[in-house]
Design a protein around this motif. Sequence first.
Motif, short mmCIF file in Angstrom:
data_model
loop_
_atom_site.label_atom_id
_atom_site.label_comp_id
_atom_site.label_asym_id
_atom_site.label_seq_id
_atom_site.Cartn_x
_atom_site.Cartn_y
_atom_site.Cartn_z
N GLU A 65 30.39 125.27 39.66
CA GLU A 65 30.97 126.16 38.65
C GLU A 65 32.05 125.46 37.85
N LEU A 66 32.86 124.65 38.56
CA LEU A 66 33.91 123.91 37.86
C LEU A 66 33.32 122.95 36.84
N SER A 67 32.24 122.29 37.23
CA SER A 67 31.68 121.28 36.32
C SER A 67 31.05 121.93 35.08
N ARG A 68 30.87 123.26 35.11
CA ARG A 68 30.47 123.95 33.88
C ARG A 68 31.66 124.15 32.95
N CYS A 69 32.87 124.15 33.55
CA CYS A 69 34.09 124.45 32.77
C CYS A 69 34.83 123.18 32.35
N ILE A 70 34.81 122.15 33.20
CA ILE A 70 35.61 120.94 32.94
C ILE A 70 34.82 119.71 33.41
N PRO A 71 35.18 118.50 32.93
CA PRO A 71 34.60 117.29 33.52
C PRO A 71 35.19 117.11 34.92
N LEU A 72 34.40 117.40 35.94
CA LEU A 72 34.91 117.53 37.31
C LEU A 72 35.74 116.33 37.77
N GLN A 73 35.25 115.12 37.44
CA GLN A 73 35.97 113.94 37.96
C GLN A 73 37.35 113.78 37.34
N ASP A 74 37.58 114.49 36.22
CA ASP A 74 38.89 114.41 35.55
C ASP A 74 39.89 115.46 36.03
N LEU A 75 39.53 116.21 37.07
CA LEU A 75 40.48 117.18 37.64
C LEU A 75 41.82 116.48 37.87
N THR A 76 42.91 117.09 37.36
CA THR A 76 44.22 116.42 37.41
C THR A 76 44.92 116.67 38.74
N TYR A 77 45.02 117.94 39.12
CA TYR A 77 45.73 118.29 40.35
C TYR A 77 44.94 119.29 41.17
N ILE A 78 45.10 119.17 42.47
CA ILE A 78 44.74 120.25 43.39
C ILE A 78 46.05 120.71 44.01
N PHE A 79 46.31 122.00 43.94
CA PHE A 79 47.54 122.55 44.50
C PHE A 79 47.16 123.28 45.79
N ALA A 80 47.72 122.84 46.90
CA ALA A 80 47.43 123.48 48.19
C ALA A 80 48.66 124.27 48.62
N SER A 81 48.57 125.59 48.60
CA SER A 81 49.74 126.42 48.94
C SER A 81 50.19 126.15 50.36
N HIS A 82 49.23 125.92 51.24
CA HIS A 82 49.56 125.54 52.62
C HIS A 82 48.37 124.81 53.22
N GLN A 83 48.31 124.72 54.54
CA GLN A 83 47.41 123.76 55.17
C GLN A 83 46.12 124.36 55.72
N ASP A 84 45.88 125.66 55.52
CA ASP A 84 44.81 126.34 56.24
C ASP A 84 43.39 125.97 55.76
N PRO A 85 42.39 126.25 56.62
CA PRO A 85 41.00 125.88 56.29
C PRO A 85 40.49 126.50 55.00
N ASP A 86 40.87 127.75 54.73
CA ASP A 86 40.37 128.41 53.50
C ASP A 86 41.14 127.94 52.27
N ILE A 87 42.12 127.06 52.47
CA ILE A 87 42.92 126.55 51.36
C ILE A 87 42.44 125.16 50.93
N ILE A 88 42.29 124.25 51.91
CA ILE A 88 42.16 122.85 51.52
C ILE A 88 41.24 122.04 52.45
N ALA A 89 40.40 122.73 53.25
CA ALA A 89 39.60 122.00 54.24
C ALA A 89 38.63 120.99 53.63
N ALA A 90 38.21 121.19 52.36
CA ALA A 90 37.25 120.24 51.76
C ALA A 90 37.98 119.11 51.04
N LEU A 91 39.19 118.80 51.49
CA LEU A 91 40.02 117.78 50.83
C LEU A 91 39.26 116.47 50.59
N ASP A 92 38.52 116.01 51.61
CA ASP A 92 37.88 114.69 51.46
C ASP A 92 36.88 114.68 50.31
N LYS A 93 36.18 115.79 50.10
CA LYS A 93 35.20 115.82 49.01
C LYS A 93 35.89 115.81 47.65
#
Length: 262
Positions: free
Chosen positions: A59-87
């Motif tokens: 869905e993101l790649s329909r809106c923006i050039p995905l590889q050019d994503l500038t920031y990911i903001f993680a409010s905290h450390q939980d699985p539903d927040i940032i678990a796919a960090l490596d991808k």
Amino acid sequence: MRLDPIVLFDNGSHKCLCFDSLVTGDEVQSNQFLIIDHDEYLLFDPGGDLTYTPPLSLELSRCIPLQDLTYIFASHQDPDIIAALDKWLLHTRAQVICSKLWARFLPHLTAGYLSISHNLSVFERIIPLPDRGQSFRLGRCTLMAVPAHFLHSVGNFQLYDPVSRILFSDDMGASLVDDAAPVENFEAHMPSMECFHRRYMACNKACRLWAGMVREMNIAMIVPQHGRPFASPPVIKAFLDWIETLECGIDLMTQEDYRLPA
Ligand code: FE
């Protein structure tokens, strides 16, 4: 299933989008947010593999050039927040903004091979936030990482966007419902929030201090990561009045809660 994002704000050069229906099944409904300003892009609380593969990245790649994503903001450390960090690190150039308390724990979410086979230094891609928060540029606007410690994580940040006047409040105000339509009747909505806030928020003091800060802010909308946003002055006021007096977390603990199990 509707995949198109909800447009929370759009003035042509600055956009806030909410993806509210990418998590389906038994998992807790969750919202992912994209802020766009003059060709820079911030993704707020993108989630784990459930949302990454493939719905959100697609869905993101329909809106923006995905590889050019500038920031990911993680409010905290939980699985539903940032678990796919490596991808996200592998498939985008994004830097990850999170509390300094989690900056050295988040790399545990990434596979060791990334640093070797992809010459990727996870630490260099993480921007640690000091406890008092900070402002930073996105495109031509300035966003604010706002402290929300112990609500619920020990190192917790929300994101305030002064252009849209939206406070992305992460778990504060979260409700266990299946959609992200704005709250109309706070009293009717409150039961869908109550159990969650009583157990997941650390104590009334943190809620009260946070509400005190939010009352001073110029806010059009409070948008949580789960469930429905608060999008009108009376509903925002009703939520702040409620959370300010809520007993929760350690306020409710007694010796009965610290016993050996039967
Ligand atoms: Fe959490």
